[in-house]
Design an enzyme around this catalytic site. Structure first.
Site, PDB file in Angstrom:
ATOM      1  N   LEU A 161       0.856  -1.170   0.000  1.00  0.00           N
ATOM      2  CA  LEU A 161       0.000   0.000   0.000  1.00  0.00           C
ATOM      3  C   LEU A 161       0.901   1.230   0.000  1.00  0.00           C
ATOM      4  O   LEU A 161       1.972   1.219   0.612  1.00  0.00           O
ATOM      5  CB  LEU A 161      -0.906   0.038   1.243  1.00  0.00           C
ATOM      6  CG  LEU A 161      -1.955  -1.070   1.388  1.00  0.00           C
ATOM      7  CD1 LEU A 161      -2.717  -0.896   2.701  1.00  0.00           C
ATOM      8  CD2 LEU A 161      -2.930  -1.072   0.215  1.00  0.00           C
ATOM      9  N   ASP A 162       0.478   2.280  -0.684  1.00  0.00           N
ATOM     10  CA  ASP A 162       1.247   3.513  -0.644  1.00  0.00           C
ATOM     11  C   ASP A 162       1.420   3.966   0.800  1.00  0.00           C
ATOM     12  O   ASP A 162       0.585   3.680   1.664  1.00  0.00           O
ATOM     13  CB  ASP A 162       0.533   4.616  -1.425  1.00  0.00           C
ATOM     14  CG  ASP A 162       0.460   4.330  -2.910  1.00  0.00           C
ATOM     15  OD1 ASP A 162       1.340   3.610  -3.413  1.00  0.00           O
ATOM     16  OD2 ASP A 162      -0.480   4.821  -3.559  1.00  0.00           O
ATOM     17  N   LYS A 163       2.476   4.694   1.055  1.00  0.00           N
ATOM     18  CA  LYS A 163       2.784   5.147   2.413  1.00  0.00           C
ATOM     19  C   LYS A 163       1.587   5.832   3.068  1.00  0.00           C
ATOM     20  O   LYS A 163       1.261   5.583   4.227  1.00  0.00           O
ATOM     21  CB  LYS A 163       3.983   6.096   2.379  1.00  0.00           C
ATOM     22  CG  LYS A 163       4.372   6.657   3.742  1.00  0.00           C
ATOM     23  CD  LYS A 163       5.553   7.605   3.629  1.00  0.00           C
ATOM     24  CE  LYS A 163       5.918   8.197   4.986  1.00  0.00           C
ATOM     25  NZ  LYS A 163       7.062   9.141   4.889  1.00  0.00           N
TER      26      LYS A 163
END
EC number: 5.4.99.-
Length: 342
Positions: A161-163
């Site tokens: 998942l993106d940060k």
């Protein structure tokens, strides 16, 4: 030995600077003469060939680049003449170190662990993010059993998942689980549903987005819908609720189900409909209505309003059908509550 590269089904999120031969723990100096043209990162990369443009951008983000003694941060700005000094930090540890960081564990057995990842936590170390990541936390939580599963740099990680995206993730604790999960992701045999709060509302209110996604030809730090090249990306979406005037909604809550898992897929696809995720600093071109901006500020949302709400799959070892849900965190829930008053 475990593979050092991401397994099938893993979607990477940036350039690999591992081949750079830059000196470490010292200052580099470059003189840009009068008449220099183009972007600053390109001009400095030409003057300092041992550093890539991606590496220079990461260093600028940490205030490690100065021009005539003043910090410069805008890598995409026009190059200006002057004396530039670049501080190259000492090399980071070759392997991620265990760190005692809080984890919201939804499920765990001998083979895998399912977590509700907080927004702001990167999944694995990378340029500008040496530690404090999910990998560091997993190494502490799981101990030696995790080490090396799926590669020493990203142990246990089969998807990302993106940060700044929150929500449900699974990580492997054994080789068997890692291989099985990687196969499920590669075959798109995973139930993944996200909640996005977007600007305006999609038209039509539901459907399928099928495009090709790859690196933008205009900005290599961004992904984009491409006419050719890239990789096929499929998102199924459904507008669950709109906010504001019925005929001209100011925002909407959209459920997105991933058929593929490309880098930034939902963010790119929502933006391609003219409805970027609220708060998205990369793909959210154009400001939302004043009432929506006020809702974002009041709720304290300072990231893209995107949450991985559901993850379902067959356990790769036991064969048990597993399904996990996590509600949106307070910042997104707060935005939605305030939008409901419009």
């Amino acid at each position: 030995m475990p593979a050092a590269h991401p397994p099938a089904g893993f979607e990477d999120d940036g350039p690999d600077d591992s081949q750079e031969a830059a000196p470490a723990g010292e200052f580099l100096e470059a003189i840009l003469a009068a008449g220099v043209a183009g972007r600053l990162d390109r001009a400095l990369a030409d003057a300092l060939p041992q550093l890539s443009r991606a590496r220079l951008r990461a260093l600028m983000e940490t205030d490690a680049v100065t021009r005539d003694g003043a910090v410069v941060r805008d890598a995409s700005g026009r190059a200006a003449p002057g004396i530039y000094r670049v501080e190259v930090p000492p090399p980071a540890a070759a392997l991620p170190e265990p760190q005692d960081l809080p984890l919201d564990v939804l499920f765990e057995d001998a083979h895998l662990i399912v977590l509700n990842k907080a927004a702001g936590m990167a999944v694995h170390p990378g340029p500008g993010v040496p530690d404090g990541t999910l990998v560091n936390a997993l190494l502490h939580h799981c101990g030696a059993s995790l080490s090396g599963i799926g590669g020493v740099a990203r142990p246990g990680i089969v998807h990302r998942l993106d940060k700044e995206t929150s929500g449900v993730m699974v990580a492997a604790k054994t080789d068997a689980a890692h291989q099985g999960l990687a196969a499920l992701f590669a075959a798109h045999d995973i139930d993944r549903s996200y909640i996005a709060l977007v600007r305006g509302a999609p038209r039509p209110p539901g459907g399928e987005i099928r495009t090709r996604i790859g690196r933008s030809t205009h900005d290599r730090m961004k992904m984009a819908v491409l006419k050719a090249g890239g990789r096929e990306a499929v998102t199924h979406y459904r507008t669950e609720r709109t906010f504001g005037p019925p005929g001209a909604p100011l925002a909407a809550r959209v459920a997105c189900r991933l058929e593929t898992g490309r880098t930034h897929q939902i963010r790119v696809h929502m933006a391609s409909l003219g409805c970027p995720c609220l708060g998205d600093p990369v793909y959210g071109s154009g400001a939302p209505a004043a009432a929506v901006r006020e809702a974002l500020k009041a709720a304290g949302l300072s990231r893209q309003a995107l949450h991985a709400a559901v993850l379902g799959f067959l356990h790769p070892v036991t064969g048990e059908r597993l399904r996990f849900e996590a509600p949106p965190p307070p910042d997104m829930a707060g935005v939605e509550a305030r939008l409901s008053e419009l």
